[in-house]
Enzyme design. Sequence first.
Site, PDB file in Angstrom:
ATOM      1  N   LEU A  96      -5.192  -1.283   3.746  1.00 39.90           N
ATOM      2  CA  LEU A  96      -4.214  -1.426   2.679  1.00 39.90           C
ATOM      3  C   LEU A  96      -3.391  -0.154   2.514  1.00 39.90           C
ATOM      4  CD1 LEU A  96      -6.800  -2.915   0.219  1.00 39.90           C
ATOM      5  CD2 LEU A  96      -4.807  -4.202   1.007  1.00 39.90           C
ATOM      6  N   ASP A  97      -2.077  -0.292   2.560  1.00 37.68           N
ATOM      7  CA  ASP A  97      -1.212   0.806   2.161  1.00 37.68           C
ATOM      8  C   ASP A  97      -1.388   1.035   0.655  1.00 37.68           C
ATOM      9  OD1 ASP A  97       1.032   2.648   2.312  1.00 37.68           O
ATOM     10  OD2 ASP A  97       2.216   1.060   1.369  1.00 37.68           O
ATOM     11  N   LEU A  98      -0.973   2.202   0.178  1.00 33.20           N
ATOM     12  CA  LEU A  98      -1.136   2.522  -1.241  1.00 33.20           C
ATOM     13  C   LEU A  98       0.193   2.408  -1.992  1.00 33.20           C
ATOM     14  CD1 LEU A  98      -2.959   3.494  -3.558  1.00 33.20           C
ATOM     15  CD2 LEU A  98      -2.550   5.850  -2.783  1.00 33.20           C
ATOM     16  N   ASP A  99       1.132   3.332  -1.729  1.00 33.45           N
ATOM     17  CA  ASP A  99       2.415   3.338  -2.438  1.00 33.45           C
ATOM     18  C   ASP A  99       3.233   2.091  -2.097  1.00 33.45           C
ATOM     19  OD1 ASP A  99       1.886   5.853  -3.539  1.00 33.45           O
ATOM     20  OD2 ASP A  99       2.767   6.899  -1.837  1.00 33.45           O
TER      21      ASP A  99
END
Length: 228
Positions: free
Chosen positions: A14-17
């Site tokens: 999962l990417d964050l931003d």
Amino acid sequence: MTLSLPHRITHVLLDLDGTLTDSAPGIIASLRAGFADAGFAVPSDGVLRTFVGPPLGASLARIGLSDADAAATIAAYRRDFEVRGMFDNSVFDGVAEALAELREAGLTLLVATAKPEHYARRIVEHFGLDGYLTGGLDGVHGAGDYAGEVQGKEVVVERALAHAVALGADAGEVVMVGDREHDVHAAAHHGVPTVGVTWGYAAPGELEAAGVAAIASTPRELRKLLTS
């Protein structure tokens, strides 16, 4: 080349931003302060918004800053970010519920972000997202202090993918989730397909042009794509 989603998905990076959190307000405010404090003209908010997600060094190079000027801007940005910008941030509506449902469905969840890892772990912990990740904060993979800015997100995805494999993943059952083209390209570099999410910061058509395997317009759609 567009990669297809595997028939069975067991592990998700999962990417964050722009994927888990709406971090643009704090990042843009700290970027404004960073440019000003370093003595450079402050780009428009529209330009600064394009900086959210990709490695910061790459974005600064794209607008023509030299390595030395980029380093000065990054240092000034981080001084402000650590004090003000980091938690001027929020979890997107529906994301926590989707993560809980994915965990309940048996998926292993890890974070892979171009943000420096020590920042990413503080943010994930602050918003209570570590409870959804396998291994808690050990499931957060981010850039080194400066290496990630230079080398790109491919390095972070490589480490997160190695962690997934160590946890028992078949590399062909891993999927990336992100909101920008660099997420798609970094994952594809390692043979991992990406589900693009539209609630983040991509320009219109950016994700499709990058070659996403699928698009989710809501966290609920994302959950369905990953568990169907």
